[in-house]
Design an enzyme around this catalytic site. Structure first.
Site, PDB file in Angstrom:
ATOM      1  N   GLU A  96      -0.593  23.080  39.441  1.00 27.42           N
ATOM      2  CA  GLU A  96      -1.722  22.587  40.217  1.00 27.42           C
ATOM      3  C   GLU A  96      -2.877  22.239  39.295  1.00 27.42           C
ATOM      4  O   GLU A  96      -3.022  22.814  38.212  1.00 27.42           O
ATOM      5  CB  GLU A  96      -2.157  23.598  41.279  1.00 27.42           C
ATOM      6  CG  GLU A  96      -2.634  24.922  40.738  1.00 27.42           C
ATOM      7  CD  GLU A  96      -3.039  25.890  41.840  1.00 27.42           C
ATOM      8  OE1 GLU A  96      -2.509  25.776  42.965  1.00 27.42           O
ATOM      9  OE2 GLU A  96      -3.889  26.754  41.572  1.00 27.42           O
ATOM     10  N   HIS A 123      -5.103  30.602  48.667  1.00 26.11           N
ATOM     11  CA  HIS A 123      -6.462  30.987  48.289  1.00 26.11           C
ATOM     12  C   HIS A 123      -6.915  32.185  49.119  1.00 26.11           C
ATOM     13  O   HIS A 123      -7.158  32.084  50.313  1.00 26.11           O
ATOM     14  CB  HIS A 123      -7.479  29.859  48.424  1.00 26.11           C
ATOM     15  CG  HIS A 123      -8.675  30.074  47.526  1.00 26.11           C
ATOM     16  ND1 HIS A 123      -8.728  29.609  46.219  1.00 26.11           N
ATOM     17  CD2 HIS A 123      -9.830  30.744  47.724  1.00 26.11           C
ATOM     18  CE1 HIS A 123      -9.874  29.965  45.672  1.00 26.11           C
ATOM     19  NE2 HIS A 123     -10.555  30.669  46.559  1.00 26.11           N
ATOM     20  N   HIS A 141      -2.117  26.873  36.890  1.00 25.60           N
ATOM     21  CA  HIS A 141      -3.219  25.911  37.019  1.00 25.60           C
ATOM     22  C   HIS A 141      -3.852  25.754  35.641  1.00 25.60           C
ATOM     23  O   HIS A 141      -4.806  26.449  35.306  1.00 25.60           O
ATOM     24  CB  HIS A 141      -4.240  26.411  38.038  1.00 25.60           C
ATOM     25  CG  HIS A 141      -5.334  25.434  38.339  1.00 25.60           C
ATOM     26  ND1 HIS A 141      -6.023  25.436  39.522  1.00 25.60           N
ATOM     27  CD2 HIS A 141      -5.874  24.421  37.616  1.00 25.60           C
ATOM     28  CE1 HIS A 141      -6.924  24.471  39.517  1.00 25.60           C
ATOM     29  NE2 HIS A 141      -6.851  23.848  38.353  1.00 25.60           N
TER      30      HIS A 141
END
Length: 237
Positions: A70, A190, A43
C-alpha cells in the site's frame, strides 16, 4: 471467508529504532504466515522510516500467502510495485510526511489520476484496491476508475464503537452494500482490533480482507504473535 492480512510496518519501526536487523522483518512475516495469517501488508514510504524498498524485494519471493503493498502512487511507488508484482496494491492518499493514513481518496476529484494509475497496475495483472471513506459515491467512482476493490477506512468506526457499536457500524454497512451492488470487492482497515473486529465482521460478513498492523503487533507484546494471530482469525468467524 474474510482474510487477515498482517501489516508488518511496526516490526520494521522497531528494527529501525536500534539499527541492525532485529527483529528480522522477513522472518516475522514468514512466522505470521505459519501462525495463520492469510497475507502480509507493507506500506513503504519515501523516507523508509519503517519498511524499506529492500524489504519489499526480500519479501516477495519468500511469501507463500498474498502480498499487499500500500502507498501513495508516486512515480517511485509505481515503479516499485510494477517491479515486485505483488498480489494486490492498495492506493492511499497519504502525504509522505503523515504518520499514518487518516483519510480516504476523493475518487471523484482524483478520478482521472486514479484511472491512469489503476490502468497501469491492472495491465500488469496486479489486483487493485483504493482506500476510501464509507461513502457510496466514493466507491462508485473507484469502481468507474477501474479498481478491483475498495478498502474502507475504519478509524471512524473504531473511535465510535465503544459508545454505540450499532451507530458506528451503520455507515460501513451501507457502504459495503453499495460495493456489493457495484460488483467491487471489499477490504477494510485502520484501527481494527480485538475489541471491535468481530462486531464489524458480523455486520459485514462478505468482507474479502482486513489489514491490521498497529493493534495486532501491540497485542502480540502481551499475548505472543502466534496466539494473537489466532485471536484475530477467531474474530473473523
Amino acid at each position: 471467508m474474510t482474510k487477515l492480512s498482517v501489516n508488518i510496518n511496526k516490526v520494521a519501526t522497531l528494527r529501525n529504532a536500534r539499527g541492525g536487523n532485529v527483529p528480522n522483518v522477513v522472518k516475522v512475516a514468514l512466522d505470521c504466515e505459519s501462525f495463520g495469517a492469510d497475507g502480509i501488508t507493507v506500506h513503504p514510504r519515501p523516507d523508509e522510516r519503517h519498511i524499506r524498498r529492500s524489504d519489499v524485494y526480500d519479501l516477495r519471493p519468500l511469501l507463500r500467502t498474498e502480498f499487499n503493498i500500500e502507498g501513495y502512487p508516486s512515480p517511485e511507488f509505481i515503479d516499485l510495485v510494477l517491479k515486485v508484482k505483488p498480489h494486490q496494491v492498495t492506493l492511499v492518499p497519504d502525504d509522505p510526511s503523515q504518520i499514518t493514513s487518516n483519510s480516504g481518496w476523493d475518487t471523484k476529484v482524483n478520478f482521472d489520476f486514479l484511472t491512469e494509475v489503476l490502468d497501469e497496475f491492472n495491465g500488469a495483472g496486479i489486483r487493485t484496491s483504493v482506500f476510501v471513506a464509507p461513502d457510496a459515491e466514493m466507491i462508485e467512482y473507484a469502481a468507474k476508475a477501474g479498481a478491483d476493490r475498495v478498502e474502507l477506512y475504519t478509524e471512524p468506526y473504531a473511535t465510535a464503537y465503544p459508545k454505540d457499536p450499532a451507530a458506528a457500524v451503520a455507515p460501513f454497512v451501507e457502504a459495503a452494500k453499495a460495493a456489493r451492488r457495484l460488483g467491487i470487492g471489499l477490504n477494510a482497515g485502520h484501527d481494527l482490533s480485538l475489541l471491535n473486529l468481530n462486531y464489524f465482521y458480523k455486520n459485514i460478513p462478505w468482507l474479502d480482507e482486513v489489514s491490521i498492523g498497529h493493534a495486532l503487533i501491540s497485542d502480540a507484546l502481551y499475548l505472543g504473535l502466534e496466539r494473537t494471530i489466532q485471536e484475530y482469525k477467531n474474530c473473523l468467524r
